[in-house]
Design an enzyme around this catalytic site. Structure first.
Site, PDB file in Angstrom:
ATOM      1  N   THR A 123       0.848  -1.197   0.000  1.00 55.92           N
ATOM      2  CA  THR A 123       0.000   0.000   0.000  1.00 55.92           C
ATOM      3  C   THR A 123       0.880   1.243   0.000  1.00 55.92           C
ATOM      4  OG1 THR A 123      -1.700  -1.195   1.189  1.00 55.92           O
ATOM      5  CG2 THR A 123      -1.819   1.211   1.288  1.00 55.92           C
ATOM      6  N   GLU A 153      -3.951  -4.749  -2.888  1.00 56.92           N
ATOM      7  CA  GLU A 153      -4.604  -5.950  -2.349  1.00 56.92           C
ATOM      8  C   GLU A 153      -5.685  -5.542  -1.355  1.00 56.92           C
ATOM      9  OE1 GLU A 153      -4.361  -6.974   0.865  1.00 56.92           O
ATOM     10  OE2 GLU A 153      -3.004  -5.405   1.550  1.00 56.92           O
ATOM     11  N   GLU A 157      -6.787 -10.342   6.956  1.00 58.11           N
ATOM     12  CA  GLU A 157      -6.122 -11.374   7.740  1.00 58.11           C
ATOM     13  C   GLU A 157      -7.187 -12.329   8.277  1.00 58.11           C
ATOM     14  OE1 GLU A 157      -3.239 -10.099  10.623  1.00 58.11           O
ATOM     15  OE2 GLU A 157      -2.501  -8.523   9.307  1.00 58.11           O
ATOM     16  N   PHE A 251     -19.295  -4.615   8.253  1.00 61.99           N
ATOM     17  CA  PHE A 251     -18.590  -3.537   8.951  1.00 61.99           C
ATOM     18  C   PHE A 251     -19.520  -2.625   9.745  1.00 61.99           C
ATOM     19  CE2 PHE A 251     -14.024  -3.722   8.286  1.00 61.99           C
ATOM     20  CZ  PHE A 251     -13.998  -4.907   7.573  1.00 61.99           C
ATOM     21  N   LYS A 253     -20.416  -3.794  12.897  1.00 60.35           N
ATOM     22  CA  LYS A 253     -20.359  -4.428  14.219  1.00 60.35           C
ATOM     23  C   LYS A 253     -19.714  -3.445  15.191  1.00 60.35           C
ATOM     24  CE  LYS A 253     -20.824  -8.610  16.269  1.00 60.35           C
ATOM     25  NZ  LYS A 253     -20.727  -8.347  17.603  1.00 60.35           N
ATOM     26  N   ALA A 254     -20.537  -2.996  16.145  1.00 61.30           N
ATOM     27  CA  ALA A 254     -20.019  -2.024  17.115  1.00 61.30           C
ATOM     28  C   ALA A 254     -19.088  -2.715  18.111  1.00 61.30           C
ATOM     29  CB  ALA A 254     -21.176  -1.373  17.855  1.00 61.30           C
ATOM     30  N   CYS A 262      -3.275  -2.527   9.238  1.00 60.96           N
ATOM     31  CA  CYS A 262      -3.609  -1.738   8.036  1.00 60.96           C
ATOM     32  C   CYS A 262      -4.430  -0.485   8.338  1.00 60.96           C
ATOM     33  CB  CYS A 262      -4.378  -2.611   7.058  1.00 60.96           C
ATOM     34  SG  CYS A 262      -3.445  -4.070   6.610  1.00 60.96           S
ATOM     35  N   ARG A 329      -0.583  -6.242  16.053  1.00 60.38           N
ATOM     36  CA  ARG A 329      -0.202  -4.874  15.670  1.00 60.38           C
ATOM     37  C   ARG A 329      -1.393  -3.925  15.846  1.00 60.38           C
ATOM     38  NH1 ARG A 329       2.490  -5.979   9.937  1.00 60.38           N
ATOM     39  NH2 ARG A 329       1.089  -7.763  10.035  1.00 60.38           N
TER      40      ARG A 329
END
Ligand code: UGA
Length: 444
Positions: A123, A153, A157, A251, A253-254, A262, A329
Site C-alpha cells: 500500500t 490488495e 487477515e 462492517f 459491528k459495534a 492496516c 499490531r
C-alpha cells in the site's frame, strides 16, 4: 524470455500472493532476505497464523511451482513479473515509510536484463507509482523495458486465501494497456470485476476503501454510544440499517474500535498525504478520533463498576486485533492493557494464539501476567474485558468462570459477542457497547 513471477517480501501479503499464484499454476519465486524466516519457509512452516496458508505453501513447493530464495539476482534472472509485497509502516509523523518499497524497486531496475513488469501490491500513497516510474526512467540504463502496474490488495487477515480466490474486484492501475493486460492475465482463474485504471487512481482506491471501512465502523460505534445514552439496542439498530442495500450489512459491528496492521496505518497515511496537498480531510480525521476515544469507554465502564482501578484484578480476554489471527499490531486490546496498567490495575491476559506476540510488545511484569487458558486468566479477578471475539470465548462455561471470580463480577463485552441474557442470569454485571436494552427486550 523469463516467465516466472517473483514475489519480493515473504510477509503476510507476499506469502498469500505466492501461494495462491502457485496454486493457479504459475511458477513463483519468493524472495525473502531474513535468513531465519527463509529457513522456516523452506521447512514448510509459516511464521504467522493464517488459516489454510501452510497447506497451500506446502502444496506449492511439492509441485515445484513455488520456491524460496534470499538471492534476488537469481529471482530476477528467471522472472518477468515482480510483485512488491514489502511493508509500508507508519513513520512517527503518520507518513508511510516507503524505504523498503524504494529499495526493492531499485534492486529490480538495477539488475533486470529483460523486459519486466513491476507490480505494486504494497500500500503506497497516491502519487508514489508515478514517482517510482520517474526514478526507474532516470536510473535504468540497460535498455530492457520496465513497466509499472499498481495492483492493490484487499485481503483480510484470517480469511486472506478466500479473499484472494473470491475478491469483490481486482484493481489494475497502469499507464499502458499492454502492461495492464499482462497483469490481468495472472488473474485468469478469478471471477471478479476487473477495474483497469490509471496508476494514481488505483493507489487511491486502496486508501479510499480502507478509510471508508474505518468510517463505517467508527460511525456504528458512535451510534452504539448514542444507543447507550438513549437506552436503545445497537444490535437491532445495526441489523436494520444494514438491511438497506445502499448501506450494506458488513462492517457494522459495534465494539471497542478498529485496529490491526492496516487501518490505523493507512488512515494516518491518507490524512498525512491530504495535509501535504493542503486538503483537510474532515471525515477521516473524525473517524480516527472516534476510534481513539472508543477504547476509553471501556476504562470508564470499568471505573463505574469497580469504583477505582489501582490494584483491581482485571482479566483481558483476546489480545489479537481480531479473531483468526495472532497479529497484535495496533491491537486495541494491548493499548487498553497499557492504559489500565498505568492506572494501577493488575492484568491477567489471555489469547488462544497471540500470547507470545503480545509478550513481545507488553512484557510480563509484576502487574501483567499471561495465562495459559481463559479459565486461568479470570481466577480471582473482579472484572473481565472481552476484547477479541474469539468463538472459544463465546462457548466457555460462564458459570464456572463466575464461580472463580470475585464480586462485582463485572464483564465488559467489548465486541458485543456474548448473549446478554444468559450472562446476566448467571449473575454477572454485564456491560457491552450500546446494548443497554438487550436484557429488557428479551424478556418482554
Ligand atoms: C483490512 C481490510 O478489510 C482489507 O480489505 C485490507 O486488504 C487490509 O485491511 C489491508 O489493508 O491490508 P484487516 O486489517 O485484516 O483487513 O482487518 P478487518 O477484518 O478489516 O478488521 C479491521 C478492524 O476493524 C479489526 O480491529 C476489527 O475488529 C474491526 N472491525 C471490523 C469492527 O470493529 N467492526 C466491524 O464491523 C468490522
Amino acid at each position: 524470455m523469463p516467465l516466472k513471477i517473483s514475489i519480493i517480501g515473504a510477509g503476510y501479503i507476499g506469502l498469500v500472493t505466492a501461494a495462491c499464484l502457485a496454486k493457479d499454476g504459475f511458477e513463483v519465486v519468493c524472495v525473502e532476505k531474513d535468513g531465519a524466516k527463509l529457513q522456516l519457509l523452506k521447512k514448510g512452516e509459516v511464521p504467522f497464523h493464517e488459516p489454510g496458508l501452510k497447506d497451500l505453501l506446502r502444496a506449492g513447493t511439492a509441485s515445484k511451482k513455488l520456491e524460496f530464495t534470499s538471492d534476488i539476482e537469481q529471482a530476477i534472472n528467471v522472472s518477468r513479473f515482480f510483485f512488491i509485497c514489502v511493508g509500508t509502516p507508519s513513520l512517527a509523523t503518520g507518513q508511510a515509510d516507503l524505504s523498503q518499497v524504494y529499495s526493492a524497486v531499485k534492486d529490480i531496475y538495477q539488475k533486470v536484463k529483460s523486459d519486466s513488469i513491476i507490480v505494486m501490491k504494497s500500500t503506497v500513497p497516491p502519487g508514489t507509482g508515478l514517482r517510482l516510474i520517474d526514478e526507474i526512467w532516470q536510473n535504468h540504463k540497460n535498455g530492457a523495458k520496465i513497466d509499472y502496474v499498481s495492483n492493490p490488495e484487499f485481503l483480510r487477515e484470517g480469511q486472506a486465501i478466500n479473499d484472494w480466490q473470491k475478491p469483490d474486484r481486482v484493481v489494475i492501475g497502469a499507464d499502458n494497456s499492454e502492461a495492464a493486460e499482462a497483469v490481468k492475465s495472472l488473474y485468469k482463474n478469478i471471477q471478479a470485476p476487473m477495474i483497469i485504471t490509471d496508476i494514481t487512481s488505483a493507489e487511491i482506491i486502496k486508501y479510499a476503501s480502507n478509510a471508508f471501512l474505518t468510517m463505517k465502523v467508527s460511525y456504528i460505534n458512535e451510534i452504539a454510544n448514542l444507543c447507550e445514552v438513549v437506552s436503545a439496542n445497537i444490535d437491532d439498530v445495526s441489523h436494520a440499517i444494514g438491511l438497506d442495500k445502499r448501506i450494506g450489512k458488513s462492517f457494522l459491528k459495534a465494539g471497542i474500535g478498529w485496529g490491526g496492521s492496516c487501518f490505523p496505518k493507512d488512515t494516518r497515511g491518507l490524512d498525512f498525504l491530504s495535509a501535504q496537498y493542503g486538503y483537510d480531510f474532515h471525515l477521516l480525521k473524525a473517524s480516527i478520533r472516534v476510534n481513539a476515544n472508543q477504547r476509553l469507554r471501556v476504562v470508564h465502564k470499568l471505573l463505574q463498576g469497580l469504583k477505582s482501578l489501582p490494584d483491581k484484578k482485571i482479566a483481558v480476554l483476546g489480545l489479537a486485533f481480531k479473531p483468526e489471527t495472532d497479529d497484535v499490531r495496533e491491537s486495541i486490546s494491548l493499548d487498553l492493557i497499557n492504559i489500565l496498567l498505568k492506572e494501577g490495575a493488575v492484568i491477567r491476559a489471555f489469547d488462544p494464539i497471540a500470547n507470545e506476540n503480545a509478550k513481545k510488545v507488553l512484557p510480563v511484569d509484576e502487574k501483567l501476567v499471561y495465562a495459559e487458558t481463559a479459565y486461568e486468566a479470570v481466577e480471582g479477578c473482579e472484572a473481565i474485558v472481552l476484547a477479541t471475539e474469539w468463538p472459544v470465548f463465546i462457548d466457555m462455561d460462564w458459570q464456572k468462570i463466575k464461580n472463580s471470580m470475585l464480586a462485582p463480577f463485572l464483564i465488559i463485552d467489548g465486541r458485543n459477542c456474548l448473549n446478554p441474557r444468559t450472562i446476566k442470569e448467571i449473575g454477572f454485571n454485564y456491560k457491552a457497547i450500546g446494548r443497554e436494552r438487550d436484557f429488557d427486550k428479551n424478556i418482554t
